[in-house]
Design an enzyme around this catalytic site. Structure first.
Site, short mmCIF file in Angstrom:
data_model
loop_
_atom_site.label_atom_id
_atom_site.label_comp_id
_atom_site.label_asym_id
_atom_site.label_seq_id
_atom_site.Cartn_x
_atom_site.Cartn_y
_atom_site.Cartn_z
N ALA A 36 36.02 -37.93 -46.10
CA ALA A 36 34.81 -37.17 -45.76
C ALA A 36 33.69 -38.15 -45.44
CB ALA A 36 34.42 -36.28 -46.94
N HIS A 52 33.20 -26.40 -46.42
CA HIS A 52 34.38 -27.10 -45.93
C HIS A 52 35.37 -27.38 -47.07
CE1 HIS A 52 34.17 -28.33 -41.61
NE2 HIS A 52 32.91 -27.92 -41.76
#
Lengths: 174, 174, 174
Positions: A36, A52
Protein backbone atom coordinates in the site's frame (compact mmCIF):
# COMPACT_ATOMS: atom_id res chain seq x y z
CA UNK A 1 -4.67 -18.19 -13.89
CA UNK A 2 -0.89 -18.15 -14.17
CA UNK A 3 0.32 -14.60 -13.52
CA UNK A 4 2.98 -13.17 -15.81
CA UNK A 5 6.11 -11.60 -14.30
CA UNK A 6 4.59 -8.11 -14.48
CA UNK A 7 0.95 -7.10 -14.92
CA UNK A 8 -0.17 -3.46 -15.24
CA UNK A 9 -3.77 -2.52 -14.42
CA UNK A 10 -4.72 0.94 -15.66
CA UNK A 11 -7.91 2.89 -15.06
CA UNK A 12 -9.44 6.18 -13.99
CA UNK A 13 -10.63 7.13 -10.53
CA UNK A 14 -13.26 4.71 -9.21
CA UNK A 15 -13.03 2.64 -12.40
CA UNK A 16 -12.85 -0.68 -10.57
CA UNK A 17 -9.12 -1.12 -11.31
CA UNK A 18 -8.13 -2.03 -7.71
CA UNK A 19 -10.98 -4.51 -7.45
CA UNK A 20 -9.97 -6.08 -10.74
CA UNK A 21 -6.31 -6.30 -9.63
CA UNK A 22 -7.41 -7.96 -6.39
CA UNK A 23 -9.43 -10.55 -8.35
CA UNK A 24 -6.34 -11.33 -10.44
CA UNK A 25 -4.27 -11.81 -7.29
CA UNK A 26 -6.91 -14.07 -5.70
CA UNK A 27 -7.32 -16.12 -8.88
CA UNK A 28 -3.55 -16.78 -9.01
CA UNK A 29 -4.03 -19.09 -6.03
CA UNK A 30 -0.74 -18.02 -4.46
CA UNK A 31 -0.23 -15.95 -1.31
CA UNK A 32 -0.61 -12.20 -1.72
CA UNK A 33 1.44 -9.36 -0.27
CA UNK A 34 -0.36 -6.06 -0.65
CA UNK A 35 2.02 -3.09 -0.96
CA UNK A 36 0.00 0.00 0.00
CA UNK A 37 1.49 3.33 -1.06
CA UNK A 38 -1.15 5.61 0.48
CA UNK A 39 -0.61 7.40 3.78
CA UNK A 40 -3.54 8.46 5.92
CA UNK A 41 -2.72 12.16 6.17
CA UNK A 42 -6.31 13.36 6.46
CA UNK A 43 -9.82 12.08 7.07
CA UNK A 44 -10.62 11.66 3.37
CA UNK A 45 -7.52 9.49 2.80
CA UNK A 46 -8.23 7.48 5.98
CA UNK A 47 -11.79 6.78 4.80
CA UNK A 48 -10.53 5.75 1.36
CA UNK A 49 -7.78 3.51 2.79
CA UNK A 50 -10.24 1.84 5.20
CA UNK A 51 -12.75 1.24 2.41
CA UNK A 52 -10.07 -0.40 0.24
CA UNK A 53 -8.81 -2.46 3.18
CA UNK A 54 -12.25 -3.84 3.96
CA UNK A 55 -12.69 -4.97 0.38
CA UNK A 56 -9.55 -7.13 0.56
CA UNK A 57 -9.25 -10.68 2.00
CA UNK A 58 -8.28 -10.48 5.67
CA UNK A 59 -5.45 -13.05 5.41
CA UNK A 60 -3.41 -10.93 2.96
CA UNK A 61 -0.23 -9.42 4.31
CA UNK A 62 -0.22 -5.63 3.96
CA UNK A 63 2.96 -3.52 3.91
CA UNK A 64 2.72 0.28 3.86
CA UNK A 65 5.46 1.63 1.61
CA UNK A 66 4.96 5.25 0.55
CA UNK A 67 8.38 5.64 -1.13
CA UNK A 68 10.92 2.81 -1.25
CA UNK A 69 8.93 0.18 -3.13
CA UNK A 70 12.12 -0.89 -4.94
CA UNK A 71 13.62 -2.24 -1.71
CA UNK A 72 10.63 -4.56 -1.21
CA UNK A 73 10.83 -5.80 -4.79
CA UNK A 74 14.52 -6.58 -4.42
CA UNK A 75 13.89 -8.95 -1.49
CA UNK A 76 10.27 -9.93 -2.00
CA UNK A 77 8.23 -12.26 0.17
CA UNK A 78 7.07 -15.47 -1.56
CA UNK A 79 3.86 -15.32 -3.59
CA UNK A 80 2.57 -12.36 -5.62
CA UNK A 81 3.04 -8.66 -4.90
CA UNK A 82 0.10 -6.34 -5.51
CA UNK A 83 1.30 -2.73 -5.68
CA UNK A 84 -1.60 -0.27 -5.26
CA UNK A 85 -0.81 2.16 -6.61
CA UNK A 86 1.91 3.64 -8.81
CA UNK A 87 0.04 6.96 -8.90
CA UNK A 88 0.15 7.52 -5.16
CA UNK A 89 3.80 6.37 -5.14
CA UNK A 90 4.54 8.95 -7.85
CA UNK A 91 2.67 11.61 -5.90
CA UNK A 92 4.65 10.77 -2.74
CA UNK A 93 7.92 11.06 -4.71
CA UNK A 94 6.72 14.38 -6.18
CA UNK A 95 6.02 15.83 -2.75
CA UNK A 96 9.50 14.81 -1.58
CA UNK A 97 11.53 15.92 -4.57
CA UNK A 98 10.48 16.52 -8.15
CA UNK A 99 14.14 16.55 -9.24
CA UNK A 100 14.94 13.14 -7.74
CA UNK A 101 12.04 11.57 -9.60
CA UNK A 102 13.96 10.23 -12.59
CA UNK A 103 16.39 8.31 -10.36
CA UNK A 104 13.58 6.86 -8.26
CA UNK A 105 11.63 5.83 -11.35
CA UNK A 106 14.68 4.09 -12.79
CA UNK A 107 15.16 2.25 -9.49
CA UNK A 108 11.50 1.14 -9.50
CA UNK A 109 11.56 -0.04 -13.12
CA UNK A 110 14.84 -1.92 -12.59
CA UNK A 111 13.44 -3.57 -9.46
CA UNK A 112 10.27 -4.59 -11.33
CA UNK A 113 12.37 -5.99 -14.15
CA UNK A 114 14.46 -8.16 -11.86
CA UNK A 115 11.88 -9.07 -9.21
CA UNK A 116 11.86 -12.81 -8.50
CA UNK A 117 8.09 -13.05 -7.91
CA UNK A 118 5.11 -11.95 -10.02
CA UNK A 119 4.01 -8.34 -9.51
CA UNK A 120 0.68 -6.64 -10.27
CA UNK A 121 0.88 -2.85 -10.48
CA UNK A 122 -2.21 -0.62 -10.36
CA UNK A 123 -1.88 2.82 -11.95
CA UNK A 124 -4.13 5.75 -12.88
CA UNK A 125 -4.96 7.30 -16.19
CA UNK A 126 -4.88 11.06 -15.48
CA UNK A 127 -4.16 12.59 -18.90
CA UNK A 128 -7.48 12.86 -20.71
CA UNK A 129 -9.03 15.83 -18.98
CA UNK A 130 -8.55 19.47 -19.85
CA UNK A 131 -5.03 20.93 -19.35
CA UNK A 132 -4.70 21.80 -15.62
CA UNK A 133 -4.14 25.48 -14.84
CA UNK A 134 -1.76 24.49 -12.03
CA UNK A 135 1.81 23.92 -13.26
CA UNK A 136 2.58 21.22 -10.66
CA UNK A 137 -0.52 19.35 -11.82
CA UNK A 138 0.73 19.65 -15.43
CA UNK A 139 4.15 18.28 -14.43
CA UNK A 140 2.50 15.47 -12.52
CA UNK A 141 0.31 14.32 -15.38
CA UNK A 142 3.32 14.37 -17.71
CA UNK A 143 5.28 12.26 -15.20
CA UNK A 144 2.33 9.89 -14.71
CA UNK A 145 1.88 9.49 -18.45
CA UNK A 146 5.56 8.67 -18.94
CA UNK A 147 5.56 6.27 -15.98
CA UNK A 148 2.57 4.42 -17.46
CA UNK A 149 4.37 4.19 -20.82
CA UNK A 150 7.48 2.79 -19.12
CA UNK A 151 5.48 0.31 -17.02
CA UNK A 152 3.45 -0.81 -20.04
CA UNK A 153 6.65 -1.33 -22.05
CA UNK A 154 8.03 -3.90 -19.58
CA UNK A 155 4.73 -5.51 -18.55
CA UNK A 156 3.65 -8.75 -20.23
CA UNK A 157 -0.03 -8.06 -19.52
CA UNK A 158 -1.64 -4.59 -19.60
CA UNK A 159 -5.34 -4.20 -18.83
CA UNK A 160 -7.39 -1.00 -18.94
CA UNK A 161 -10.43 -1.09 -16.66
CA UNK A 162 -13.45 1.02 -17.66
CA UNK A 163 -16.60 0.89 -15.50
CA UNK A 164 -15.33 -2.33 -13.95
CA UNK A 165 -14.87 -3.98 -17.35
CA UNK A 166 -11.36 -5.12 -18.38
CA UNK A 167 -9.92 -4.35 -21.80
CA UNK A 168 -6.65 -6.11 -22.63
CA UNK A 169 -4.21 -3.63 -24.20
CA UNK A 170 -1.19 -5.98 -24.31
CA UNK A 171 -0.68 -9.73 -23.83
CA UNK A 172 -3.50 -12.09 -22.95
CA UNK A 173 -5.06 -13.89 -20.01
CA UNK A 174 -3.35 -17.27 -19.51
CA UNK B 1 3.29 0.12 -44.08
CA UNK B 2 1.19 1.89 -46.71
CA UNK B 3 -0.33 4.97 -45.13
CA UNK B 4 -4.00 5.70 -45.80
CA UNK B 5 -5.04 9.15 -47.01
CA UNK B 6 -5.82 10.33 -43.47
CA UNK B 7 -4.74 8.79 -40.17
CA UNK B 8 -5.91 10.12 -36.78
CA UNK B 9 -3.88 9.37 -33.66
CA UNK B 10 -5.76 10.11 -30.43
CA UNK B 11 -4.50 10.02 -26.85
CA UNK B 12 -4.24 11.83 -23.56
CA UNK B 13 -1.35 13.98 -22.35
CA UNK B 14 1.93 12.05 -22.34
CA UNK B 15 0.19 8.95 -23.66
CA UNK B 16 2.86 8.26 -26.29
CA UNK B 17 0.60 9.45 -29.15
CA UNK B 18 3.25 11.69 -30.80
CA UNK B 19 5.86 8.96 -30.57
CA UNK B 20 3.47 6.48 -32.13
CA UNK B 21 2.59 8.90 -34.95
CA UNK B 22 6.30 9.44 -35.62
CA UNK B 23 6.85 5.67 -35.85
CA UNK B 24 4.01 5.46 -38.40
CA UNK B 25 5.60 8.24 -40.46
CA UNK B 26 9.05 6.58 -40.32
CA UNK B 27 7.64 3.15 -41.21
CA UNK B 28 5.94 4.61 -44.30
CA UNK B 29 9.41 4.89 -45.86
CA UNK B 30 8.55 8.20 -47.55
CA UNK B 31 9.86 11.66 -46.72
CA UNK B 32 8.21 13.40 -43.78
CA UNK B 33 7.17 17.02 -43.36
CA UNK B 34 6.45 17.77 -39.74
CA UNK B 35 3.84 20.52 -39.26
CA UNK B 36 4.32 21.91 -35.77
CA UNK B 37 1.43 23.93 -34.36
CA UNK B 38 3.01 24.90 -31.05
CA UNK B 39 4.54 28.33 -30.48
CA UNK B 40 7.23 28.83 -27.84
CA UNK B 41 5.52 31.57 -25.85
CA UNK B 42 7.02 30.64 -22.47
CA UNK B 43 9.76 28.49 -20.95
CA UNK B 44 7.48 25.48 -20.38
CA UNK B 45 6.39 25.43 -24.05
CA UNK B 46 9.99 25.92 -25.22
CA UNK B 47 11.13 22.94 -23.11
CA UNK B 48 8.28 20.80 -24.43
CA UNK B 49 8.92 21.80 -28.06
CA UNK B 50 12.65 21.10 -27.72
CA UNK B 51 12.01 17.69 -26.15
CA UNK B 52 9.67 16.73 -28.99
CA UNK B 53 12.14 18.04 -31.57
CA UNK B 54 15.03 15.98 -30.19
CA UNK B 55 12.95 12.82 -30.37
CA UNK B 56 12.38 13.28 -34.14
CA UNK B 57 14.75 12.27 -36.97
CA UNK B 58 17.01 15.20 -37.85
CA UNK B 59 16.44 14.96 -41.60
CA UNK B 60 12.71 15.69 -41.32
CA UNK B 61 11.58 19.03 -42.62
CA UNK B 62 9.76 21.02 -39.92
CA UNK B 63 7.29 23.84 -40.66
CA UNK B 64 5.85 25.89 -37.82
CA UNK B 65 2.19 26.66 -38.59
CA UNK B 66 0.17 27.84 -35.61
CA UNK B 67 -2.98 28.76 -37.57
CA UNK B 68 -3.20 28.30 -41.35
CA UNK B 69 -2.59 24.57 -41.65
CA UNK B 70 -5.13 24.41 -44.49
CA UNK B 71 -2.83 26.44 -46.76
CA UNK B 72 -0.04 23.87 -46.34
CA UNK B 73 -2.39 20.98 -47.04
CA UNK B 74 -3.63 22.66 -50.23
CA UNK B 75 -0.10 22.80 -51.70
CA UNK B 76 1.69 20.05 -49.82
CA UNK B 77 5.33 19.02 -50.19
CA UNK B 78 5.89 15.47 -51.48
CA UNK B 79 5.83 12.65 -48.95
CA UNK B 80 3.72 12.44 -45.81
CA UNK B 81 2.55 15.29 -43.59
CA UNK B 82 2.59 14.76 -39.84
CA UNK B 83 0.41 17.37 -38.11
CA UNK B 84 1.18 17.59 -34.39
CA UNK B 85 -1.25 18.56 -33.10
CA UNK B 86 -4.89 19.41 -33.78
CA UNK B 87 -5.37 20.34 -30.11
CA UNK B 88 -2.76 23.10 -30.12
CA UNK B 89 -4.09 24.27 -33.49
CA UNK B 90 -7.58 24.45 -31.97
CA UNK B 91 -6.22 26.29 -28.94
CA UNK B 92 -4.45 28.81 -31.22
CA UNK B 93 -7.70 29.39 -33.12
CA UNK B 94 -9.58 29.79 -29.83
CA UNK B 95 -7.17 32.45 -28.63
CA UNK B 96 -7.58 34.35 -31.89
CA UNK B 97 -11.33 34.14 -32.28
CA UNK B 98 -13.81 31.70 -30.85
CA UNK B 99 -16.45 32.86 -33.29
CA UNK B 100 -14.31 32.23 -36.37
CA UNK B 101 -13.71 28.66 -35.26
CA UNK B 102 -16.40 26.97 -37.32
CA UNK B 103 -15.12 28.51 -40.55
CA UNK B 104 -11.53 27.57 -39.77
CA UNK B 105 -12.53 24.02 -38.88
CA UNK B 106 -14.46 23.65 -42.13
CA UNK B 107 -11.39 24.89 -44.03
CA UNK B 108 -9.15 22.38 -42.24
CA UNK B 109 -11.49 19.43 -42.80
CA UNK B 110 -11.95 20.36 -46.47
CA UNK B 111 -8.16 20.65 -46.92
CA UNK B 112 -7.63 17.27 -45.24
CA UNK B 113 -10.27 15.72 -47.48
CA UNK B 114 -8.68 16.99 -50.68
CA UNK B 115 -5.00 16.82 -49.73
CA UNK B 116 -2.90 15.07 -52.41
CA UNK B 117 -0.50 13.39 -49.97
CA UNK B 118 -1.10 11.17 -46.91
CA UNK B 119 -1.62 13.04 -43.65
CA UNK B 120 -1.23 11.86 -40.05
CA UNK B 121 -3.03 14.04 -37.49
CA UNK B 122 -2.30 13.85 -33.76
CA UNK B 123 -5.07 15.02 -31.43
CA UNK B 124 -5.85 14.99 -27.70
CA UNK B 125 -8.61 13.37 -25.73
CA UNK B 126 -9.65 16.05 -23.21
CA UNK B 127 -13.23 15.14 -22.33
CA UNK B 128 -13.10 12.46 -19.64
CA UNK B 129 -12.16 14.53 -16.60
CA UNK B 130 -14.54 16.36 -14.31
CA UNK B 131 -16.49 19.31 -15.80
CA UNK B 132 -14.14 22.34 -15.75
CA UNK B 133 -15.31 25.28 -13.64
CA UNK B 134 -13.92 27.68 -16.25
CA UNK B 135 -16.42 28.38 -19.06
CA UNK B 136 -13.72 28.85 -21.71
CA UNK B 137 -12.30 25.43 -20.75
CA UNK B 138 -15.82 23.97 -21.11
CA UNK B 139 -16.21 25.53 -24.57
CA UNK B 140 -12.78 24.26 -25.54
CA UNK B 141 -13.42 20.67 -24.58
CA UNK B 142 -16.72 20.76 -26.45
CA UNK B 143 -14.93 22.09 -29.52
CA UNK B 144 -12.12 19.52 -29.17
CA UNK B 145 -14.62 16.70 -28.82
CA UNK B 146 -16.49 17.78 -31.93
CA UNK B 147 -13.25 18.25 -33.87
CA UNK B 148 -12.16 14.71 -32.95
CA UNK B 149 -15.55 13.35 -34.08
CA UNK B 150 -15.21 15.21 -37.40
CA UNK B 151 -11.61 14.07 -37.93
CA UNK B 152 -12.47 10.46 -37.04
CA UNK B 153 -15.39 10.52 -39.49
CA UNK B 154 -13.15 11.30 -42.47
CA UNK B 155 -10.06 9.33 -41.37
CA UNK B 156 -9.50 5.84 -42.77
CA UNK B 157 -7.42 4.82 -39.77
CA UNK B 158 -8.08 5.96 -36.18
CA UNK B 159 -5.81 4.79 -33.36
CA UNK B 160 -6.17 5.54 -29.65
CA UNK B 161 -2.87 5.40 -27.77
CA UNK B 162 -3.00 4.45 -24.07
CA UNK B 163 0.28 4.14 -22.12
CA UNK B 164 2.12 3.90 -25.43
CA UNK B 165 -0.05 1.01 -26.63
CA UNK B 166 -2.12 1.48 -29.81
CA UNK B 167 -5.76 0.49 -30.00
CA UNK B 168 -7.30 0.62 -33.45
CA UNK B 169 -10.72 2.30 -33.29
CA UNK B 170 -11.36 2.40 -37.05
CA UNK B 171 -9.76 0.79 -40.11
CA UNK B 172 -6.72 -1.48 -39.89
CA UNK B 173 -2.97 -1.45 -40.34
CA UNK B 174 -2.13 -2.27 -43.95
CA UNK C 1 -31.28 -4.37 -34.14
CA UNK C 2 -32.97 -6.05 -31.18
CA UNK C 3 -32.22 -4.00 -28.08
CA UNK C 4 -31.22 -5.84 -24.92
CA UNK C 5 -33.02 -5.12 -21.65
CA UNK C 6 -30.37 -2.60 -20.61
CA UNK C 7 -27.74 -0.84 -22.73
CA UNK C 8 -25.10 1.50 -21.27
CA UNK C 9 -23.41 4.06 -23.49
CA UNK C 10 -20.29 5.60 -21.93
CA UNK C 11 -18.12 8.42 -23.21
CA UNK C 12 -16.46 11.70 -22.39
CA UNK C 13 -17.84 15.18 -23.02
CA UNK C 14 -18.67 15.76 -26.69
CA UNK C 15 -17.59 12.21 -27.54
CA UNK C 16 -20.65 11.48 -29.65
CA UNK C 17 -22.20 9.23 -26.99
CA UNK C 18 -25.68 10.83 -27.12
CA UNK C 19 -25.72 10.71 -30.91
CA UNK C 20 -24.72 7.04 -30.85
CA UNK C 21 -27.42 6.24 -28.26
CA UNK C 22 -30.00 8.02 -30.43
CA UNK C 23 -28.96 5.94 -33.46
CA UNK C 24 -29.41 2.76 -31.39
CA UNK C 25 -32.90 3.88 -30.37
CA UNK C 26 -33.83 4.73 -33.97
CA UNK C 27 -32.45 1.45 -35.31
CA UNK C 28 -34.56 -0.52 -32.82
CA UNK C 29 -37.59 0.43 -34.89
CA UNK C 30 -39.80 0.85 -31.83
CA UNK C 31 -41.22 4.07 -30.39
CA UNK C 32 -38.85 6.11 -28.29
CA UNK C 33 -39.44 7.98 -25.05
CA UNK C 34 -36.61 10.37 -24.31
CA UNK C 35 -36.05 10.93 -20.59
CA UNK C 36 -34.16 14.20 -20.24
CA UNK C 37 -32.46 14.82 -16.92
CA UNK C 38 -31.09 18.30 -17.63
CA UNK C 39 -32.78 21.44 -16.38
CA UNK C 40 -32.29 24.77 -18.13
CA UNK C 41 -31.02 26.77 -15.18
CA UNK C 42 -28.80 29.11 -17.20
CA UNK C 43 -28.12 30.20 -20.78
CA UNK C 44 -25.35 27.66 -21.34
CA UNK C 45 -27.59 24.75 -20.29
CA UNK C 46 -30.49 26.12 -22.38
CA UNK C 47 -28.27 26.29 -25.45
CA UNK C 48 -26.99 22.76 -24.85
CA UNK C 49 -30.49 21.36 -24.26
CA UNK C 50 -31.80 23.06 -27.40
CA UNK C 51 -28.92 21.75 -29.49
CA UNK C 52 -29.55 18.18 -28.28
CA UNK C 53 -33.30 18.57 -28.85
CA UNK C 54 -32.84 19.70 -32.44
CA UNK C 55 -30.67 16.68 -33.21
CA UNK C 56 -33.43 14.27 -32.15
CA UNK C 57 -36.39 13.09 -34.28
CA UNK C 58 -39.38 15.39 -33.73
CA UNK C 59 -41.90 12.58 -33.17
CA UNK C 60 -40.10 11.30 -30.05
CA UNK C 61 -41.90 11.87 -26.79
CA UNK C 62 -39.71 13.82 -24.33
CA UNK C 63 -40.17 13.73 -20.55
CA UNK C 64 -38.11 16.00 -18.32
CA UNK C 65 -37.20 14.11 -15.17
CA UNK C 66 -34.37 15.68 -13.17
CA UNK C 67 -34.67 13.37 -10.14
CA UNK C 68 -37.27 10.61 -9.97
CA UNK C 69 -36.30 8.52 -12.99
CA UNK C 70 -37.15 5.34 -11.06
CA UNK C 71 -40.85 6.26 -11.04
CA UNK C 72 -40.90 6.44 -14.86
CA UNK C 73 -39.11 3.10 -15.19
CA UNK C 74 -41.61 1.44 -12.85
CA UNK C 75 -44.56 2.40 -15.10
CA UNK C 76 -42.88 2.88 -18.47
CA UNK C 77 -44.58 3.88 -21.70
CA UNK C 78 -44.43 1.28 -24.49
CA UNK C 79 -41.33 1.19 -26.65
CA UNK C 80 -37.77 2.00 -25.62
CA UNK C 81 -36.64 4.49 -22.98
CA UNK C 82 -33.56 6.58 -23.72
CA UNK C 83 -32.19 8.09 -20.49
CA UNK C 84 -29.80 10.99 -21.20
CA UNK C 85 -27.99 11.11 -18.95
CA UNK C 86 -27.04 9.35 -15.70
CA UNK C 87 -24.37 11.97 -15.03
CA UNK C 88 -26.78 14.90 -14.92
CA UNK C 89 -29.17 12.78 -12.87
CA UNK C 90 -26.33 12.08 -10.40
CA UNK C 91 -25.43 15.75 -10.34
CA UNK C 92 -29.07 16.70 -9.62
CA UNK C 93 -29.16 14.18 -6.75
CA UNK C 94 -25.85 15.56 -5.43
CA UNK C 95 -27.20 19.10 -5.39
CA UNK C 96 -30.28 17.94 -3.46
CA UNK C 97 -28.61 15.66 -0.92
CA UNK C 98 -25.28 13.90 -1.03
CA UNK C 99 -26.32 11.69 1.89
CA UNK C 100 -29.49 10.45 0.19
CA UNK C 101 -27.51 9.36 -2.84
CA UNK C 102 -27.06 5.69 -1.96
CA UNK C 103 -30.80 5.18 -1.49
CA UNK C 104 -31.61 6.96 -4.75
CA UNK C 105 -28.99 4.94 -6.64
CA UNK C 106 -30.39 1.68 -5.26
CA UNK C 107 -33.87 2.76 -6.36
CA UNK C 108 -32.61 3.56 -9.86
CA UNK C 109 -30.69 0.28 -10.25
CA UNK C 110 -33.66 -1.73 -8.96
CA UNK C 111 -36.00 0.08 -11.36
CA UNK C 112 -33.63 -0.57 -14.27
CA UNK C 113 -33.39 -4.24 -13.32
CA UNK C 114 -37.15 -4.71 -13.26
CA UNK C 115 -38.19 -2.34 -16.05
CA UNK C 116 -40.57 -4.00 -18.50
CA UNK C 117 -39.24 -2.21 -21.61
CA UNK C 118 -35.71 -1.89 -23.01
CA UNK C 119 -33.70 1.01 -21.63
CA UNK C 120 -30.64 2.81 -23.04
CA UNK C 121 -28.66 4.80 -20.47
CA UNK C 122 -26.08 7.42 -21.45
CA UNK C 123 -23.38 8.18 -18.88
CA UNK C 124 -20.11 10.12 -18.68
CA UNK C 125 -16.57 9.02 -18.03
CA UNK C 126 -15.20 11.68 -15.65
CA UNK C 127 -12.38 9.87 -13.84
CA UNK C 128 -9.31 10.09 -16.08
CA UNK C 129 -8.26 13.67 -15.54
CA UNK C 130 -6.05 15.00 -12.79
CA UNK C 131 -7.42 14.79 -9.20
CA UNK C 132 -9.76 17.78 -8.73
CA UNK C 133 -8.72 20.26 -6.03
CA UNK C 134 -12.38 20.71 -5.06
CA UNK C 135 -13.58 18.07 -2.57
CA UNK C 136 -17.15 18.03 -3.92
CA UNK C 137 -15.73 17.34 -7.39
CA UNK C 138 -13.69 14.49 -5.92
CA UNK C 139 -16.78 13.02 -4.25
CA UNK C 140 -18.73 13.40 -7.46
CA UNK C 141 -16.21 11.58 -9.62
CA UNK C 142 -16.05 8.76 -7.07
CA UNK C 143 -19.84 8.51 -7.10
CA UNK C 144 -19.93 8.65 -10.93
CA UNK C 145 -17.28 5.96 -11.20
CA UNK C 146 -19.18 3.67 -8.85
CA UNK C 147 -22.48 4.36 -10.62
CA UNK C 148 -20.89 3.43 -13.96
CA UNK C 149 -19.53 0.19 -12.44
CA UNK C 150 -22.99 -0.65 -11.08
CA UNK C 151 -24.73 0.18 -14.36
CA UNK C 152 -22.16 -1.80 -16.38
CA UNK C 153 -22.61 -4.81 -14.08
CA UNK C 154 -26.35 -5.10 -14.84
CA UNK C 155 -26.25 -3.98 -18.50
CA UNK C 156 -26.19 -6.63 -21.22
CA UNK C 157 -24.50 -4.28 -23.69
CA UNK C 158 -21.89 -1.65 -22.74
CA UNK C 159 -20.38 0.60 -25.40
CA UNK C 160 -17.65 3.20 -24.94
CA UNK C 161 -17.78 5.99 -27.54
CA UNK C 162 -14.49 7.71 -28.44
CA UNK C 163 -14.51 10.42 -31.12
CA UNK C 164 -17.87 9.13 -32.31
CA UNK C 165 -16.54 5.58 -32.72
CA UNK C 166 -18.16 2.78 -30.66
CA UNK C 167 -16.08 0.24 -28.76
CA UNK C 168 -18.02 -2.67 -27.28
CA UNK C 169 -16.87 -3.31 -23.70
CA UNK C 170 -19.48 -5.95 -22.86
CA UNK C 171 -21.96 -8.05 -24.86
CA UNK C 172 -22.39 -7.69 -28.60
CA UNK C 173 -24.62 -6.04 -31.19
CA UNK C 174 -27.48 -8.39 -32.06
Amino acid sequence: MVLPKLTLILGGAASGKSHFAERLAIDSGISVTYVATAEAKDAEMRERIDRHRHSRPKHWRTIEVPLDVAAILQKPPKGVILLDCATVWLSNQFLRSETGLVTEKDRLLEALNTCSVPVIVVSNEVGTGIVPTNSVARSFREAQGRLNIDLAAIAELVVLVVAGLPQVLKGEFA
